[in-house]
Design an enzyme around this catalytic site. Sequence first.
Site, PDB file in Angstrom:
ATOM      1  N   HIS A  61      80.113 -56.498  67.060  1.00 22.69           N
ATOM      2  CA  HIS A  61      79.837 -57.851  67.540  1.00 22.69           C
ATOM      3  C   HIS A  61      80.439 -58.835  66.540  1.00 22.69           C
ATOM      4  O   HIS A  61      80.921 -58.430  65.475  1.00 22.69           O
ATOM      5  CB  HIS A  61      78.332 -58.085  67.725  1.00 22.69           C
ATOM      6  CG  HIS A  61      77.543 -58.033  66.466  1.00 22.69           C
ATOM      7  ND1 HIS A  61      77.314 -56.868  65.775  1.00 22.69           N
ATOM      8  CD2 HIS A  61      76.912 -59.012  65.742  1.00 22.69           C
ATOM      9  CE1 HIS A  61      76.587 -57.117  64.699  1.00 22.69           C
ATOM     10  NE2 HIS A  61      76.334 -58.407  64.653  1.00 22.69           N
ATOM     11  N   HIS A  63      79.219 -61.405  64.648  1.00 24.24           N
ATOM     12  CA  HIS A  63      78.567 -62.064  63.530  1.00 24.24           C
ATOM     13  C   HIS A  63      79.420 -61.853  62.279  1.00 24.24           C
ATOM     14  O   HIS A  63      80.053 -60.806  62.108  1.00 24.24           O
ATOM     15  CB  HIS A  63      77.157 -61.526  63.335  1.00 24.24           C
ATOM     16  CG  HIS A  63      76.195 -62.022  64.379  1.00 24.24           C
ATOM     17  ND1 HIS A  63      74.957 -61.454  64.593  1.00 24.24           N
ATOM     18  CD2 HIS A  63      76.302 -63.036  65.287  1.00 24.24           C
ATOM     19  CE1 HIS A  63      74.341 -62.112  65.571  1.00 24.24           C
ATOM     20  NE2 HIS A  63      75.137 -63.066  66.004  1.00 24.24           N
ATOM     21  N   ASP A  65      79.102 -61.117  59.166  1.00 26.49           N
ATOM     22  CA  ASP A  65      79.007 -59.984  58.257  1.00 26.49           C
ATOM     23  C   ASP A  65      79.608 -58.705  58.833  1.00 26.49           C
ATOM     24  O   ASP A  65      79.615 -57.666  58.164  1.00 26.49           O
ATOM     25  CB  ASP A  65      77.546 -59.749  57.838  1.00 26.49           C
ATOM     26  CG  ASP A  65      76.601 -59.575  59.015  1.00 26.49           C
ATOM     27  OD1 ASP A  65      76.715 -60.328  59.991  1.00 26.49           O
ATOM     28  OD2 ASP A  65      75.730 -58.681  58.958  1.00 26.49           O
ATOM     29  N   HIS A  66      80.122 -58.775  60.049  1.00 29.69           N
ATOM     30  CA  HIS A  66      80.759 -57.620  60.676  1.00 29.69           C
ATOM     31  C   HIS A  66      82.255 -57.827  60.922  1.00 29.69           C
ATOM     32  O   HIS A  66      82.949 -56.854  61.237  1.00 29.69           O
ATOM     33  CB  HIS A  66      80.061 -57.279  61.990  1.00 29.69           C
ATOM     34  CG  HIS A  66      78.647 -56.826  61.810  1.00 29.69           C
ATOM     35  ND1 HIS A  66      78.264 -55.501  61.882  1.00 29.69           N
ATOM     36  CD2 HIS A  66      77.521 -57.528  61.527  1.00 29.69           C
ATOM     37  CE1 HIS A  66      76.955 -55.409  61.662  1.00 29.69           C
ATOM     38  NE2 HIS A  66      76.481 -56.629  61.434  1.00 29.69           N
ATOM     39  N   HIS A 139      71.159 -56.818  70.934  1.00 29.14           N
ATOM     40  CA  HIS A 139      71.263 -57.761  69.830  1.00 29.14           C
ATOM     41  C   HIS A 139      71.424 -59.162  70.398  1.00 29.14           C
ATOM     42  O   HIS A 139      71.683 -59.326  71.593  1.00 29.14           O
ATOM     43  CB  HIS A 139      72.444 -57.386  68.931  1.00 29.14           C
ATOM     44  CG  HIS A 139      72.443 -58.075  67.605  1.00 29.14           C
ATOM     45  ND1 HIS A 139      71.322 -58.185  66.816  1.00 29.14           N
ATOM     46  CD2 HIS A 139      73.442 -58.699  66.920  1.00 29.14           C
ATOM     47  CE1 HIS A 139      71.620 -58.842  65.715  1.00 29.14           C
ATOM     48  NE2 HIS A 139      72.896 -59.171  65.746  1.00 29.14           N
ATOM     49  N   ASP A 210      74.272 -53.798  64.887  1.00 24.45           N
ATOM     50  CA  ASP A 210      72.953 -54.438  64.874  1.00 24.45           C
ATOM     51  C   ASP A 210      72.287 -54.285  66.230  1.00 24.45           C
ATOM     52  O   ASP A 210      72.899 -54.556  67.273  1.00 24.45           O
ATOM     53  CB  ASP A 210      73.094 -55.924  64.555  1.00 24.45           C
ATOM     54  CG  ASP A 210      73.648 -56.175  63.167  1.00 24.45           C
ATOM     55  OD1 ASP A 210      73.894 -55.194  62.434  1.00 24.45           O
ATOM     56  OD2 ASP A 210      73.841 -57.353  62.810  1.00 24.45           O
ATOM     57  N   HIS A 268      72.530 -51.643  57.091  1.00 22.51           N
ATOM     58  CA  HIS A 268      72.303 -53.078  57.310  1.00 22.51           C
ATOM     59  C   HIS A 268      70.989 -53.503  56.652  1.00 22.51           C
ATOM     60  O   HIS A 268      70.149 -54.188  57.249  1.00 22.51           O
ATOM     61  CB  HIS A 268      72.300 -53.408  58.812  1.00 22.51           C
ATOM     62  CG  HIS A 268      72.640 -54.837  59.112  1.00 22.51           C
ATOM     63  ND1 HIS A 268      71.680 -55.802  59.309  1.00 22.51           N
ATOM     64  CD2 HIS A 268      73.832 -55.469  59.253  1.00 22.51           C
ATOM     65  CE1 HIS A 268      72.259 -56.961  59.569  1.00 22.51           C
ATOM     66  NE2 HIS A 268      73.573 -56.785  59.532  1.00 22.51           N
TER      67      HIS A 268
END
Length: 308
Positions: A61, A63, A65-66, A139, A210, A268
């Site tokens: 996805h 976000h 941090d990914h 998520h 996530d 995570h």
Amino acid sequence: MSMRVTFLGTSGAVPTTRRNPSAVFVNREGDRLLFDAGEGTQRQMMRFGTGFAVSDVFVSHLHGDHVLGIPGLVQTMDFNEREDPLTIHVPRGTGDDVNDLVHAAGNRPSFPVRVSEVAPGETVVRREEYEVRTFRTDHDANAVGYALVEDDRKGRFDRERAEELGVPVGPKFSKLHEGEPVELDDGTVVRPEQVVGDPRPGRRFVYTGDTRPSEQVVAAAEDADLLVHDATFASDRADRAADTAHSTAAHAGEIAQRAGAVRLALTHISSRYAGDVSAHLTEASETFDGEVFVPEDGETREIPYPDG
């Protein structure tokens, strides 16, 4: 054939001095695959010796941090004079945003970069002996998980039985193992099922990204040899996990247990737990009776075949 998993980034949204944002590297017999690419992934790849020769990046996805490691990774590949194409798989509807990341700061890669949108329930990569499938996760973003699933392997060849049946040592052994009947000098026909056992399962690696606890993850992770599952919080923050669309370690353990997974990696991890993940291990172990661990950045695990 080897399958090695290297955990390049195991933190939650906020990195720590010990944990980088999300990234998991899989080397399956020389095929190098990257699942998510948080900020600094290219440095982690150098630090832990994986190299940059990945063919595919699988984004769960969008976000930060990914995905914020994608621009730096692509530019590093370019500086290293890469020529081979790179495919970045992303959830449907997010391709334009990822394409913008690839070309951040005016970057124009000199090698082909393809952004491929995917949806749950698809086979997004099919190669000799394995495929990568998508599945739905839960998520607060357009998100998917990924399962690397190997084909079944041929059954074991029973040499002793073949010799008892009069099959001479040599090419006829190979033909039988490949599923072809053979005729002996006296006219007897020996069939493969007489000397070859049942097909043996390959390995299954499952990466959730996530997610809240999800029935779709249970189905995708059935008999997984390694399930890498969101475990952002321990049970002391179960309400926070629900509000932010994440899982607790206990949730991850329950999912792994229901799926019949062999090993569970809890990733995570929220920065609030710093270096103490003892609660995560305890809570997941209470709900899952397989092997459970919280990987450190740089930790590598070899995934054996189910039959050892």
